[in-house]
Design an enzyme around this catalytic site. Structure first.
Site, mmCIF file in Angstrom:
data_model
loop_
_atom_site.group_PDB
_atom_site.id
_atom_site.type_symbol
_atom_site.label_atom_id
_atom_site.label_comp_id
_atom_site.label_asym_id
_atom_site.label_seq_id
_atom_site.Cartn_x
_atom_site.Cartn_y
_atom_site.Cartn_z
ATOM 1 N N ASP A 20 0.850 -1.198 0.000
ATOM 2 C CA ASP A 20 0.000 0.000 0.000
ATOM 3 C C ASP A 20 0.887 1.250 0.000
ATOM 4 O O ASP A 20 1.790 1.372 0.832
ATOM 5 C CB ASP A 20 -0.866 -0.045 1.270
ATOM 6 C CG ASP A 20 -1.994 0.968 1.271
ATOM 7 O OD1 ASP A 20 -2.452 1.346 0.181
ATOM 8 O OD2 ASP A 20 -2.428 1.350 2.379
ATOM 9 N N ASN A 27 -10.313 0.379 -0.243
ATOM 10 C CA ASN A 27 -9.314 0.316 0.840
ATOM 11 C C ASN A 27 -9.897 0.694 2.195
ATOM 12 O O ASN A 27 -10.506 1.757 2.326
ATOM 13 C CB ASN A 27 -8.171 1.285 0.532
ATOM 14 C CG ASN A 27 -7.241 0.778 -0.544
ATOM 15 O OD1 ASN A 27 -7.558 -0.157 -1.263
ATOM 16 N ND2 ASN A 27 -6.087 1.413 -0.649
HETATM 17 P P1 13P Z 1 -9.082 4.727 5.448
HETATM 18 O O1 13P Z 1 -8.250 5.637 6.283
HETATM 19 O O2 13P Z 1 -10.342 5.387 5.016
HETATM 20 O O3 13P Z 1 -9.348 3.415 6.112
HETATM 21 O O4 13P Z 1 -8.272 4.418 4.102
HETATM 22 C C1 13P Z 1 -7.299 3.407 4.058
HETATM 23 C C2 13P Z 1 -6.485 3.432 2.814
HETATM 24 O O5 13P Z 1 -6.784 4.079 1.837
HETATM 25 C C3 13P Z 1 -5.275 2.613 2.798
HETATM 26 O O6 13P Z 1 -4.538 2.796 1.642
HETATM 27 O O1 G3H Z 2 -3.340 4.993 3.558
HETATM 28 C C1 G3H Z 2 -2.825 4.818 4.649
HETATM 29 C C2 G3H Z 2 -3.128 3.573 5.409
HETATM 30 O O2 G3H Z 2 -4.197 3.800 6.307
HETATM 31 C C3 G3H Z 2 -1.907 3.074 6.099
HETATM 32 O O3 G3H Z 2 -1.601 3.853 7.197
HETATM 33 O O4 G3H Z 2 0.829 4.347 6.870
HETATM 34 O O5 G3H Z 2 -0.264 4.566 9.138
HETATM 35 O O6 G3H Z 2 0.137 2.301 8.122
HETATM 36 P P1 G3H Z 2 -0.126 3.769 7.870
HETATM 37 ZN ZN ZN Z 3 -4.616 4.774 0.834
#
Ligand code: 13P
Ligand code: G3H
Ligand code: ZN
Length: 310
Positions: free
Chosen positions: A83, A255
């Site tokens: 991600d 997501n």
């Molecule tokens: P949320 O913060 O809405 O759960 O989004 C998560 C996300 O886009 C991770 O890439």
């Molecule tokens: O888009 C972001 C996701 O919620 C991941 O969050 O970078 O704090 O793990 P993080």
């Molecule tokens: Zn994201």
């Protein structure tokens, strides 16, 4: 079944009018809560790992936990996705390290730089049987501890050129969703730019679109957190019916991270408040894991529509 890429999942989701959930994983209870729900509901799933998750839990632990889930859930396809990879190097490291899908996030770069690195990632990934997601436009909200106040909606006029020149397998777009638990201001009417989504899907027929920042921030979690000593005033998410509408169209991946965090926080806060003498982590992590499982089950059936699609 071994870890899979998202290719088949997205093809079926596109034509079936549903979306696959992409849930962020950071520890064992989260992996178990998500995958137990998906196994029970016979739902395909994407487990995604951020740079922060790799820093917190370590690449090897995450991979091994996901491998354990694959073994425990023989009936469902599971993809392991990076991600928000922000460089060629992090994408390469995950491709070399067993991921089946990576996101190259060049959304903060200028357009030509985004094209250049996305193409480089695609060449490396495809040579190794891995698929690539990229992003055009910018979401508001908190990402890797950086807060952006304004949306930069995706420009539909760019998407065809971007996909053709880079060869990416899916595209995240900005239509008004945002990261974190505070997506709209109190009193503000939640709105998404479905006109942009429609325009993009016309320009990219049968191409899988991704929505980031798609937690719904369920108000029963927020109330529980606040009633047991938390301080999350005005936490607001994307209404479920809007996500359902997106999932029926070209959106194939949705997501969700913040809702997992909220489910766990609400359960742990409640447990501490109602069982003040407990000090065995299993006593409060068990209800936390169950809360993740219940929340994911609800999403699969009522929001994503991917139950029974494995
Ligand atoms: P949320 O913060 O809405 O759960 O989004 C998560 C996300 O886009 C991770 O890439
Ligand atoms: O888009 C972001 C996701 O919620 C991941 O969050 O970078 O704090 O793990 P993080
Ligand atoms: Zn994201």
């Amino acid at each position: 079944m071994p870890l899979v890429t998202t290719t088949e999942m997205f093809k079926k989701a596109y034509h079936g009018g549903y979306a696959v959930g992409a849930f962020n994983v950071n520890n064992m209870e989260i992996v178990q809560g998500i995958t137990e729900a998906c196994q029970e509901q016979k739902a395909p799933v994407i487990l995604q790992v951020s740079k922060g998750a790799r820093k917190y839990a370590n690449h090897t632990y995450l991979i091994k936990m996901v491998e354990a889930a694959v073994q425990e859930c023989p009936d469902i396809p599971i993809a392991l996705h990076l991600d928000h990879g922000d460089s060629f190097d992090i994408c390469k490291s995950c491709i070399d390290g067993g991921f089946t899908s990576v996101m190259f996030d060049g959304s903060h770069m200028d357009y030509e730089e985004n094209v250049k690195i996305a193409k480089q990632v695609v060449e490396y990934a495809h040579a190794h049987g891995v698929v690539v997601e990229a992003e055009l436009g910018q979401l508001a909200g908190v990402e890797d501890d950086v807060k952006a106040d304004d949306h930069q909606f995706t420009d539909p006029a760019q998407v065809q050129d971007f996909v053709e020149r880079t060869g990416v397998d899916s595209l995240a777009i900005a239509i008004g969703t945002s990261h974190g638990a505070y997506k709209f201001k109190p009193g503000q009417k939640p709105q998404l730019r479905f006109d942009i989504l429609e325009d993009v899907s016309k320009r990219l027929p049968e191409f899988p679109i991704v929505l980031h920042g798609s937690s719904s921030v369920p108000q029963d979690f927020v109330k529980k957190v606040n009633s047991y000593g938390g301080a999350m005033p005005d936490a607001i998410g994307i209404p479920e019916e809007m996500l359902r509408q997106a999932a029926e169209g070209a959106v194939c991946k949705i997501n969700i991270d913040s809702d997992i965090r909220l489910a766990i926080t609400a359960a742990v806060r409640e447990h501490f408040a109602t069982h003040p003498a407990d000090f065995d982590p299993r006593q409060y992590l068990k209800p936390a894991r169950q809360a993740v499982k219940d929340m994911v089950t609800h999403k699969l059936i009522n929001v994503l529509g991917c139950n029974g699609k494995a």
